[in-house]
Scaffold this motif. Sequence first.
Motif, PDB file in Angstrom:
ATOM      1  N   TRP A  99       0.857  -1.192   0.000  1.00  0.00           N
ATOM      2  CA  TRP A  99       0.000   0.000   0.000  1.00  0.00           C
ATOM      3  C   TRP A  99       0.892   1.242   0.000  1.00  0.00           C
ATOM      4  O   TRP A  99       1.770   1.388   0.853  1.00  0.00           O
ATOM      5  N   TYR A 100       0.660   2.153  -0.965  1.00  0.00           N
ATOM      6  CA  TYR A 100       1.393   3.399  -1.069  1.00  0.00           C
ATOM      7  C   TYR A 100       0.396   4.544  -1.287  1.00  0.00           C
ATOM      8  O   TYR A 100      -0.755   4.324  -1.665  1.00  0.00           O
ATOM      9  N   ARG A 101       0.859   5.761  -1.039  1.00  0.00           N
ATOM     10  CA  ARG A 101       0.028   6.922  -1.336  1.00  0.00           C
ATOM     11  C   ARG A 101      -0.315   6.940  -2.822  1.00  0.00           C
ATOM     12  O   ARG A 101       0.541   6.755  -3.672  1.00  0.00           O
ATOM     13  N   ASP A 102      -1.585   7.138  -3.122  1.00  0.00           N
ATOM     14  CA  ASP A 102      -2.050   7.170  -4.511  1.00  0.00           C
ATOM     15  C   ASP A 102      -1.491   8.415  -5.191  1.00  0.00           C
ATOM     16  O   ASP A 102      -1.775   9.536  -4.759  1.00  0.00           O
ATOM     17  N   PRO A 108      -3.358  11.751  -3.287  1.00  0.00           N
ATOM     18  CA  PRO A 108      -2.502  11.370  -2.163  1.00  0.00           C
ATOM     19  C   PRO A 108      -3.208  11.242  -0.815  1.00  0.00           C
ATOM     20  O   PRO A 108      -2.582  10.831   0.160  1.00  0.00           O
ATOM     21  N   GLU A 162      -4.578   5.600   0.116  1.00  0.00           N
ATOM     22  CA  GLU A 162      -3.534   4.664  -0.265  1.00  0.00           C
ATOM     23  C   GLU A 162      -4.055   3.753  -1.369  1.00  0.00           C
ATOM     24  O   GLU A 162      -5.248   3.433  -1.415  1.00  0.00           O
ATOM     25  N   ARG A 202      -8.160   0.759  -3.294  1.00  0.00           N
ATOM     26  CA  ARG A 202      -7.809   1.943  -2.508  1.00  0.00           C
ATOM     27  C   ARG A 202      -8.352   1.796  -1.099  1.00  0.00           C
ATOM     28  O   ARG A 202      -9.313   1.075  -0.866  1.00  0.00           O
ATOM     29  N   PRO A 223      -5.741   5.817   4.515  1.00  0.00           N
ATOM     30  CA  PRO A 223      -4.437   5.545   5.124  1.00  0.00           C
ATOM     31  C   PRO A 223      -4.547   5.443   6.626  1.00  0.00           C
ATOM     32  O   PRO A 223      -5.397   6.065   7.258  1.00  0.00           O
ATOM     33  N   VAL A 243       7.303  13.779   0.091  1.00  0.00           N
ATOM     34  CA  VAL A 243       6.106  13.984  -0.717  1.00  0.00           C
ATOM     35  C   VAL A 243       6.447  13.911  -2.197  1.00  0.00           C
ATOM     36  O   VAL A 243       5.743  13.291  -3.000  1.00  0.00           O
ATOM     37  N   ILE A 293       6.893  10.395  -3.279  1.00  0.00           N
ATOM     38  CA  ILE A 293       5.663   9.611  -3.366  1.00  0.00           C
ATOM     39  C   ILE A 293       4.892   9.936  -4.629  1.00  0.00           C
ATOM     40  O   ILE A 293       4.422   9.061  -5.340  1.00  0.00           O
ATOM     41  N   PRO A 353       9.277   5.604  -0.701  1.00  0.00           N
ATOM     42  CA  PRO A 353       8.058   5.438   0.079  1.00  0.00           C
ATOM     43  C   PRO A 353       8.008   4.050   0.673  1.00  0.00           C
ATOM     44  O   PRO A 353       8.528   3.096   0.106  1.00  0.00           O
ATOM     45  N   SER A 373       2.309   0.977   4.326  1.00  0.00           N
ATOM     46  CA  SER A 373       1.741   1.353   5.607  1.00  0.00           C
ATOM     47  C   SER A 373       2.085   0.312   6.652  1.00  0.00           C
ATOM     48  O   SER A 373       2.544  -0.784   6.352  1.00  0.00           O
TER      49      SER A 373
END
Length: 306
Positions: A9-12, A16, A19, A31, A34, A68, A71, A106, A109
């Motif tokens: 899972w990463y920031r979209d 953002p 996730e 999705r 977070p 940021v 990401i 990145p 989570s």
Amino acid sequence: MSMTPPPGWYRDPSYPLVERWWDGTTWTDHRRQPEVPQQPLTQPESPGAGGSGRARAVALVTAAAVLVAAIVTGAVLLRDDGGGEEAAAQTTPAVASPTDAGSPSPSPSGSSPSAGDPSVVVDELNGITFPLLDGWERPKYVADHDTVMTTPGTYDCPGDPGLCRHGRVVSRTATATDETSPKALAEGDIEDAADSAYEHDLVDSRPFRGITSHRLVKAGSVAVAGRAGYFVRWKVKTGVGPGGYVESLAFPSSVGSESLVIVRFAFDAGADGPPLSDMDRITKGIRSVGDEDGDSGVGSSIGPSK
């Protein structure tokens, strides 16, 4: 030289505030909100340390800006749809070069509450856990990354040369279909599940010389992790070897866009195969991630088969 980030899972990058699941190659449609990280504790500054405090503040702001940027910035992948000039652009989670200490990569989570439990296997993508029964283990040296557990050890396949296992459980998201009915999805998936287990393997070998016949053993509605699902179970006969039992179990995920999940069981028949009752026990023990009380994993019949 950049490295491809592992699945997680990463920031979209397109939004953002949520996730998004990166499968190691591309972004999926999954999705989620977070998790809120805990704020680190800071030590009070000693008298006369104003200058160093301002320097630390500048460093923190700079590091946050770099994070940021790392990401939301990624490499652009162009793929040809095979239908003409149209191409789709996607961004990948950026991973810093090993020599670039100023651009942190990145990270996924935090781990789920079930991640450290030795009695369960966590499928983070679909938001579920599987009970790890006696006679089963986490996958080792398995080519299919969707496999969640296998029986221990291997044996020489009776057909084409290779190594086979007496039992396998696979969990995947049904993304290549618009089907919304667990019943229709399970009924449509069972043939593919049987073929992948006993007809051809991932390198197109025929470890059991193919399937010669099959019969329906059982089918019906079932509750899985508190969701209405459906399963279809076949017994297959193979060209060589004892044959086996194959099941397709479909139910909605409890996370993200709640896409349908397909769990495939493949058990060798005969004395060396795992007990057929393990299919039902594993189904009954499936839980939503973080469900410590087990209220969501009903696993009992919720209605007649249709």
